[in-house]
Design an enzyme around this catalytic site. Sequence first.
Site, PDB file in Angstrom:
ATOM      1  N   SER A 153       0.796  -1.241   0.000  1.00 29.13           N
ATOM      2  CA  SER A 153       0.000   0.000   0.000  1.00 29.13           C
ATOM      3  C   SER A 153       0.819   1.277   0.000  1.00 29.13           C
ATOM      4  CB  SER A 153      -0.930   0.023   1.208  1.00 29.13           C
ATOM      5  OG  SER A 153      -2.008  -0.834   0.986  1.00 29.13           O
ATOM      6  N   LYS A 206       0.516   3.402  -2.987  1.00 27.42           N
ATOM      7  CA  LYS A 206      -0.650   4.267  -3.210  1.00 27.42           C
ATOM      8  C   LYS A 206      -0.274   5.752  -3.115  1.00 27.42           C
ATOM      9  CE  LYS A 206      -3.707   0.682  -1.283  1.00 27.42           C
ATOM     10  NZ  LYS A 206      -4.367   0.214  -0.048  1.00 27.42           N
ATOM     11  N   VAL A 220       1.230  -3.912   3.714  1.00 26.09           N
ATOM     12  CA  VAL A 220       1.173  -5.231   4.351  1.00 26.09           C
ATOM     13  C   VAL A 220       2.413  -6.082   4.061  1.00 26.09           C
ATOM     14  CG1 VAL A 220      -1.332  -5.425   4.659  1.00 26.09           C
ATOM     15  CG2 VAL A 220      -0.300  -6.158   2.495  1.00 26.09           C
TER      16      VAL A 220
HETATM   17  O1  DON Z   1      -4.789  -4.793  -2.000  1.00 23.96           O
HETATM   18  C1  DON Z   1      -4.243  -5.246  -0.996  1.00 23.96           C
HETATM   19  O2  DON Z   1      -4.903  -5.766  -0.085  1.00 23.96           O
HETATM   20  C2  DON Z   1      -2.755  -5.158  -0.880  1.00 23.96           C
HETATM   21  N1  DON Z   1      -2.161  -5.238  -2.174  1.00 23.96           N
HETATM   22  C3  DON Z   1      -2.332  -3.892  -0.231  1.00 23.96           C
HETATM   23  C4  DON Z   1      -2.906  -3.685   1.153  1.00 23.96           C
HETATM   24  C5  DON Z   1      -1.989  -2.975   2.080  1.00 23.96           C
HETATM   25  O3  DON Z   1      -0.795  -2.941   1.924  1.00 23.96           O
HETATM   26  C6  DON Z   1      -2.622  -2.396   3.298  1.00 23.96           C
HETATM   27  N2  DON Z   1      -1.590  -1.807   4.148  1.00 23.96           N
HETATM   28  N3  DON Z   1      -1.227  -1.797   5.222  1.00 23.96           N
END
Ligand code: DON
Length: 353
Positions: A103, A106, A299
């Site tokens: 994330s 983003k 994540v």
């Molecule tokens: O779309 C998702 O769930 C992951 N590619 C990214 C989510 C994420 O990194 C949330 N962060 N802490």
Amino acid sequence: MKTINMKHNAALALVALLMCAGTRVVFTQTGTQRSPVAPSRDQVQSVINQAYEKFKSDTGGKNADYIPALAQVDSKLYGVVAITTDGQMVSDGDIDSPFSIQSISKVFSLALAMEELGPDQVFAKVGSEPTGRPFNSVEAVADMPTHTGNPFVNAGAIATVSLIQAPSADAKWQKILDFYSKAAGEKLTLLQDVYKSEAETNTGNRALAALLLKYERIYADPLESVDVYTKQCSVGVTAKQLAVMGATLANDGVNPITHERVIKKENVPEILAAMTMEGLYDGSGGWAWHVGLPAKSGVGGGIVAVVPGKGAIAVFAPPLDEAGNSVKAQKTIAYVADQLGINLFSPRSVGLK
Ligand code: DON
């Protein structure tokens, strides 16, 4: 004592004049700006070493496993890097191990969309309200008046990707990867195993995109947008590269290592505001309360925190808390921010004791 940042070759005569007047002039490399109250390199190095020793044996949290490839990453990896806006680096631990940006990507897709459309269009089409819900919440899409929420929850991030202009999905992906690489100052690449693992399991994100279509809040083909988004989350970075990306934001959009302008200066405050409000999802309020720095988590175990005019700290440590934020990275950055007095909401951050 008054301190003035100046570019090289700028009026030596003026320097002499100012020195005579008792003013200290700080020379910075072209394209970099350093706050006159930034902590010294030695202070930062010492605090980072302390933090590393203090938290290296912390066993809190657990690797993300809803993306199977992330469950396989060594949970003990731990790297801490700070890069200053005048291009100095201090570090400890596993700073050259690549991990998926997830994330944190983003932030840079938001920056790219803002470069192209301008901040007002992006604000109108995505928004910037904290959801107070998990990053993949379906309820937030249904409940929030904007539906997209903000550019950092999955729904808003997929909508942001859909805004980026390109003749094809492949061209869009390449444009995003090139933009991230400019921010990192090095060519970044896709971690194929993470991409494959996530693409095989991201039914939730496809459902979010379909819901956005219902609300007319996605601006390109939904499934293509999810695929480009999945690729951007699977970009590999090291803690060092991530720190340079953060330091580019701290340096008003100019990469402090390559001196290349990546992000328009006027867009940086809005990006940092979004990071402050939404960067750690439903952990953002607690983070602002305790730490007071714009930051973004992923994540994959990374967190980058930005200290405007001073630098950035990136930490990689895979085990996460319930909100999906790295446990050790949060503790490390909180400790460093407190010891160095860089909480933006504290007068200490502007040199008042
Ligand atoms: O779309 C998702 O769930 C992951 N590619 C990214 C989510 C994420 O990194 C949330 N962060 N802490």
